[in-house]
Design a protein around this motif. Structure first.
Motif: not given
Length: 519
Positions: A345-373
């Motif tokens: 569970e600890k390993q899964e929790l760490t992996r999930l938290q890392e992936n959530i952070e990465a996906r949230e950052a990617a989501l913010d970036q994609m919204k910026i790209w949509l605006s720039e396009i």
């Protein structure tokens, strides 16, 4: 409106002036979505038609000359070669016209947008051949169905409640918008009819406008949009339109396609985050495994042999707690199981938290790209932007023409290929994939080979590996499992031994990720 019935009514008579009496000297293709037709007399080419029938763009272009490639071209409509053109005509109220030859054969130009085609009808009207055989509906098309006679009278207009869209379906979107602009919000049938007559008069004039409307380059018979150039000859006008499109492309169309791809990624990322937050909550709620393990170890003396539960006072909360045990295991072994669950569970929790952070950052970036396009004003700028940020769907350099043999998904700029069956898996892994590509497969079960195409100068992001692993899990016998182990390794560590059956390989070096199977 360069494909409209009203434009063809202007274009076809001009073509008839140049084609009547000539012979079809050549009909060939060197691109699956284009056909070249050459008409001549006395050994000289009188007119060349380049019919561009792409899904995203259809146009007739009339070049002064066209050099046929020495290779990779094929002759078409051979039965019509050498036949003399008798006349040209437009089908009534339809986006189609025919070149009729002296023997009665007709070569029909069906200009239905992304369903455009060329069809050869024999004398009597039977279909003899077509250019694009992928349009299955055209295989049963009857020539007579292209004629659509209609009664355009005021009485019929009134009977349709003044609905000019029903009475004039050939107008098209631009003409409807132009007509709406001529009318007040509340209009009587008489006012609408007067406006319709004005539009018909405009459509019948000999003026052609190269304009920009709603971000798209258009050729119009109406003075609408941002007019760039006005022409009086339909051939000259459509050539200018095609050339402008070739040089600059259709900015809005390419923007729309880029935004569509990006919105799909946004949707995928948001879907993942919803699932990941749910999984995170589950793991957090189940975080008592380590407590249970410690409580069992502290109360081993109270555990009865083959007991299914252990009831103790928790030194974490001071409250009574009932811990489920496996009756066939000792208390110590039960504690060991809870410790192992807690570690996972600890390993899964760490992996999930890392992936959530990465996906949230990617989501913010994609919204910026949509605006720039949306701010980009030139096709060249748009293409450079998409390439720079890995959004064009063509990242990673040239890809073999075999790519179409496999399932494919693009995720965050990375191309992911999925085998369809055992033989297809072998071709994907052993012939198509490069040694630096990443190879994935559900562990210990049969399933599709999955390849992530390597992009030079970039490491594979964890979220991309996870997405590919989800696909590998989904396309395997573990599709219905709640969690699936997936092998991940560079392609260079995958081998096929002599005598191995189709789809079977050996892996020299691997790591394993745990994912939820997702399509």
């Amino acid at each position: 409106m360069h494909l409209s019935y009203y434009f063809l009514k202007k274009l076809v008579p001009r073509l008839a002036e140049r084609l009547t009496g000539t012979r079809l000297s050549a009909a060939f293709s060197q691109d699956k979505d284009e056909i070249i037709l050459e008409f001549g007399s006395e050994g000289a080419i009188k007119l060349t038609i380049r019919a561009i029938l792409k899904t995203e763009f259809t146009c007739l272009f009339f070049p002064d000359r066209f050099e046929r490639a020495r290779a990779n071209s094929i002759d078409l409509f051979k039965d019509l070669h050498g036949q003399k053109v008798d006349r040209l005509f437009v089908y009534e109220n339809e986006r189609a016209f025919a070149v009729e030859f002296g023997g009665g054969d007709k070569l029909v130009f069906k200009l239905f947008g992304n369903r455009s085609n060329l069809l050869h009808f024999a004398p009597g009207g039977s279909l003899k051949n077509i250019f694009n055989r992928r349009l299955l509906g055209d295989l049963t098309l009857e020539e007579a169905s292209l004629h659509k006679p209609a009664l355009h009278t005021f009485d019929r207009f009134v009977s349709l409640d003044g609905d000019y869209r029903k009475m004039f379906p050939t107008f098209g979107k631009l003409a409807y918008q132009y007509l709406a602009g001529l009318l007040p919000v509340q209009s009587s049938p008489e006012e609408k009819w007067i406006a319709v007559q004005k539009v018909l008069s405009e459509l019948d004039s000999d003026r052609y406008y190269l304009s920009e409307a709603e971000g798209r380059l258009v050729l119009s018979l109406l003075p609408a949009g941002d007019i760039r150039q006005t022409y009086t000859d339909p051939i000259q006008a459509v050539n200018a339109f095609c050339l402008s499109y070739f040089r600059t492309g259709n900015l809005q169309h390419e923007k729309d396609q880029a935004v569509k791809r990006l919105l799909k990624r946004v949707q995928q990322t948001e879907s993942y985050l919803d699932s990941a937050y749910g999984k995170l909550a589950e793991i957090s709620d189940a975080g008592k495994n380590e407590q249970y393990a410690n409580l069992i170890m502290a109360n081993l003396h109270q555990a009865e042999p083959r007991a299914e539960f252990l009831e103790v006072i928790s030194f974490y909360t001071g409250e009574p707690v009932k811990i489920k045990l496996k009756a066939d295991l000792s208390a110590a072994r039960n504690a060991e199981n809870y410790f192992r669950k807690a570690k996972n569970e600890k390993q899964e929790l760490t992996r999930l938290q890392e992936n959530i952070e990465a996906r949230e950052a990617a989501l913010d970036q994609m919204k910026i790209w949509l605006s720039e396009i949306e701010k980009l004003s030139a096709v060249k700028e748009l293409r450079a932007f998409l390439k720079q940020h890995g959004l064009s769907g063509q990242e990673g350099g040239p890809v073999s023409g075999k790519a179409g043999k496999f399932r494919e998904e693009t995720f965050l700029g990375y191309r992911i290929f999925i085998g369809k069956n055992a033989k297809n898996n072998d071709e994907l892994t052993l012939k198509f994939a490069g040694k630096e590509d990443l190879w994935l497969h559900a562990k210990d079960v049969s399933g599709s080979h999955v390849i992530i195409r390597h992009i030079p100068g970039r490491n594979f992001p964890a979220v991309v590996i996870e997405r590919a692993a989800e696909l590998a899990a989904w396309h395997s016998k573990r599709r219905n499992d709640s969690l699936c182990p997936v092998i991940v390794t560079p392609r260079k560590f995958v081998r096929k031994g002599k005598g191995m059956p189709a789809g079977a390989v050996s892996v020299e070096k691997e790591s394993v990720v745990m994912v939820v199977p997702r399509e």
